[in-house]
Design a protein around this motif. Structure first.
Motif, PDB file in Angstrom:
ATOM      1  N   ASP A   2     -37.163  36.160  -0.177  1.00  0.00           N
ATOM      2  CA  ASP A   2     -36.170  36.454  -1.276  1.00  0.00           C
ATOM      3  C   ASP A   2     -34.628  36.339  -0.651  1.00  0.00           C
ATOM      4  OD1 ASP A   2     -38.358  36.568  -2.985  1.00  0.00           O
ATOM      5  OD2 ASP A   2     -38.332  38.805  -2.885  1.00  0.00           O
ATOM      6  N   ILE A   3     -34.257  36.966   0.405  1.00  0.00           N
ATOM      7  CA  ILE A   3     -33.047  37.108   0.987  1.00  0.00           C
ATOM      8  C   ILE A   3     -32.759  36.455   2.047  1.00  0.00           C
ATOM      9  CG2 ILE A   3     -31.417  39.069   1.326  1.00  0.00           C
ATOM     10  CD1 ILE A   3     -33.758  41.128   0.770  1.00  0.00           C
ATOM     11  N   LEU A  28     -36.489  45.735   3.968  1.00  0.00           N
ATOM     12  CA  LEU A  28     -36.226  44.331   3.285  1.00  0.00           C
ATOM     13  C   LEU A  28     -36.583  43.411   4.249  1.00  0.00           C
ATOM     14  CD1 LEU A  28     -33.068  45.481   1.370  1.00  0.00           C
ATOM     15  CD2 LEU A  28     -35.165  44.645   0.453  1.00  0.00           C
ATOM     16  N   GLU A  29     -37.087  42.492   3.785  1.00  0.00           N
ATOM     17  CA  GLU A  29     -37.403  41.040   4.921  1.00  0.00           C
ATOM     18  C   GLU A  29     -36.174  40.001   4.330  1.00  0.00           C
ATOM     19  OE1 GLU A  29     -41.041  38.871   4.823  1.00  0.00           O
ATOM     20  OE2 GLU A  29     -42.102  40.597   4.815  1.00  0.00           O
ATOM     21  N   ILE A 357     -29.673  45.807  -3.229  1.00  0.00           N
ATOM     22  CA  ILE A 357     -30.267  44.550  -3.259  1.00  0.00           C
ATOM     23  C   ILE A 357     -31.863  44.922  -3.449  1.00  0.00           C
ATOM     24  CG2 ILE A 357     -31.158  42.672  -2.006  1.00  0.00           C
ATOM     25  CD1 ILE A 357     -28.058  42.355  -1.453  1.00  0.00           C
ATOM     26  N   LYS A 358     -32.203  45.883  -2.911  1.00  0.00           N
ATOM     27  CA  LYS A 358     -33.671  46.449  -3.060  1.00  0.00           C
ATOM     28  C   LYS A 358     -34.026  46.627  -4.533  1.00  0.00           C
ATOM     29  CE  LYS A 358     -37.161  49.093  -0.679  1.00  0.00           C
ATOM     30  NZ  LYS A 358     -37.592  50.001   0.319  1.00  0.00           N
ATOM     31  N   LYS A 359     -33.253  47.466  -5.175  1.00  0.00           N
ATOM     32  CA  LYS A 359     -33.410  47.909  -6.305  1.00  0.00           C
ATOM     33  C   LYS A 359     -33.528  46.679  -7.082  1.00  0.00           C
ATOM     34  CE  LYS A 359     -31.669  51.099  -9.616  1.00  0.00           C
ATOM     35  NZ  LYS A 359     -30.120  51.790  -9.992  1.00  0.00           N
ATOM     36  N   TYR A 360     -32.533  45.705  -7.036  1.00  0.00           N
ATOM     37  CA  TYR A 360     -32.672  44.533  -7.877  1.00  0.00           C
ATOM     38  C   TYR A 360     -33.833  43.702  -7.847  1.00  0.00           C
ATOM     39  CZ  TYR A 360     -31.480  39.879  -9.655  1.00  0.00           C
ATOM     40  OH  TYR A 360     -31.400  38.872 -10.168  1.00  0.00           O
ATOM     41  N   LEU A 361     -34.316  43.653  -6.531  1.00  0.00           N
ATOM     42  CA  LEU A 361     -35.486  42.918  -6.275  1.00  0.00           C
ATOM     43  C   LEU A 361     -36.837  43.565  -7.077  1.00  0.00           C
ATOM     44  CD1 LEU A 361     -34.677  41.282  -2.914  1.00  0.00           C
ATOM     45  CD2 LEU A 361     -34.777  40.073  -5.058  1.00  0.00           C
ATOM     46  N   ASN A 362     -36.868  44.729  -6.762  1.00  0.00           N
ATOM     47  CA  ASN A 362     -37.939  45.585  -7.377  1.00  0.00           C
ATOM     48  C   ASN A 362     -38.419  45.459  -8.911  1.00  0.00           C
ATOM     49  OD1 ASN A 362     -38.780  46.235  -4.815  1.00  0.00           O
ATOM     50  ND2 ASN A 362     -37.939  48.241  -4.702  1.00  0.00           N
TER      51      ASN A 362
END
Ligand code: UD1
Length: 362
Positions: A2-3, A28-29, A357-362
């Motif tokens: 993803d990132i 985060l990966e 970014i974590k919040k956006y991807l979840n």
């Protein structure tokens, strides 16, 4: 994946240091795409080693070239890499050609762009970095300005405030994170008691004979007065010094110590112990200010306005013949120390970026 972080130059590698640690901490990966804009050991690999950065998942190997050639090759390379890895978000620090190209290559194929160090402006419209960051900011989904001024610049340009996150400065995070390593770093052997730390690499200074001549003779004058000049030379500047026959002016002088480009910890140690820093680097202006060393900036403007407002940064212009006079003035009337708490955040800029970014991807 993803990132990805997309980097390619020395200052971008430095900015990665606190970012990768924050992303690791938040589970985060990510992968690193390295454009290869910088490739010499001292401009590249040394930072992976010193800052413990993970190996890139892709190395584009574009190397040096004209703006169009370099930018074009990176756009082609990152597009392939994004598609290959199924990238959703490209996190891009800084304002180099690598940064611009990584943004353009991503946004056109639906990769969200997150710009770290958004909103910095010099208002020099012809400057490569100003063009790069303006374009990058306007194609980014997430904008992470380091300062209030940078945040305001983005609002003034009409960027929707819901995309802008005033997080603080990742380079300030780095200084706090690596405090011990910086303190422990060894100074180069040539160092005498009182020295001036010099760096100079901008095209606007080194690609013009008259400007570079003014700079070199100002440094010589300072050295003639008994102050040591410590100058790690960027490859672009090294080439020009040789082309213009100015290298020998520096090389022969007992009070001038010429070095190859130094590591991040060494650079910060040099800045922290120097009498004055003389530079055209954006990062080093701010680092000197944070470390309490007055700085002379060989540019017409600065993106780091706070450093001037606090009375620690003296802007003399490109290729200025005023460097010596301003240096003497600083030595005779050093600026007064005041608290700079909060100016660049609280050392948690990278953590905030990771959280958003974590919040956006979840
Ligand atoms: C680039 C960035 C600048 C940043 C600087 C940090 C752009 C437009 N400029 O400038 O914003 O402050 O990096 O260093 O992206 N070279 C080598 N070895 C290397 C890299 C470069 O010899 O590892 C030489 C080559 O001759 C090259 C020249 O330096 O042509 C300039 O390199 P380039 O990456 O184009 O620009 P920088 O001046 O490094």
């Amino acid at each position: 994946m993803d990132i990805v972080f997309v980097v390619g130059t020395r200052p971008q590698l430095i900015k990665l240091a606190s970012l990768v640690r924050a992303f690791n901490k938040k589970g985060l990966e990510y992968g690193i795409i390295h454009t290869g804009q910088h490739y010499d050991y001292e401009m590249d690999k040394i930072f992976f080693e010193e800052l413990g950065l993970p190996e890139p998942i892709e190395y584009l190997g574009v190397g040096s070239g004209s703006h169009g050639e370099q930018t074009g090759k990176i756009i082609i390379g990152v597009e392939k890499a994004y598609l290959k890895h199924g990238v959703k978000i490209a996190v891009i620090p800084g304002d180099t050609n690598s940064a611009l190209a990584a943004g353009i290559g991503g946004v056109k194929i639906g990769v969200e762009i997150a710009h770290v160090e958004a909103g910095l402006r010099s208002f020099e419209y012809y400057m490569a970095e100003e063009i790069n960051r303006r374009v990058l900011d306007h194609i980014s989904t997430f904008l992470f300005p380091p300062t209030v001024y940078a945040y305001m610049n983005l609002l003034k340009e009409g960027i929707d405030f819901s995309r802008i996150f005033l997080v603080g400065d990742v380079m300030y995070d780095n200084i706090l994170l690596f405090k011990k390593q910086i303190e422990r770093a060894k100074l180069p052997e040539c160092i005498k008691e009182e020295y001036v730390y010099v760096t100079c690499h901008r095209a606007e200074n080194v690609d013009f004979l008259e400007r570079l001549k003014n700079i070199i003779y100002s440094l010589k004058k300072i050295a003639d007065e008994g102050y040591q000049i410590v100058y790690p030379i960027h490859p672009r500047a090294y080439r020009r010094l040789l082309d213009y026959g100015l290298y020998s002016v520096l090389e022969k002088h007992d009070n001038i110590c010429l070095l190859r480009p130094v590591s991040y910890f060494t650079s910060l140690k040099l800045a922290s112990q120097a009498l004055v820093t003389i530079t055209d680097s954006g990062g080093l202006q701010k680092e000197s200010f944070i470390l309490g060393t007055p700085v002379i900036t060989m540019r017409n403007t600065t993106e780091w306005i706070e450093t001037v407002e606090y009375g620690w940064n003296f802007i003399v212009g490109y290729g200025s013949s005023r460097i010596y006079e301003v240096f003497k003035n600083i030595v005779e009337n050093p600026p007064k120390k005041t608290s700079i708490e909060g100016v660049y955040g609280d050392g948690k800029a990278s953590i905030r970026i990771a959280d958003i970014i974590k919040k956006y991807l979840n």
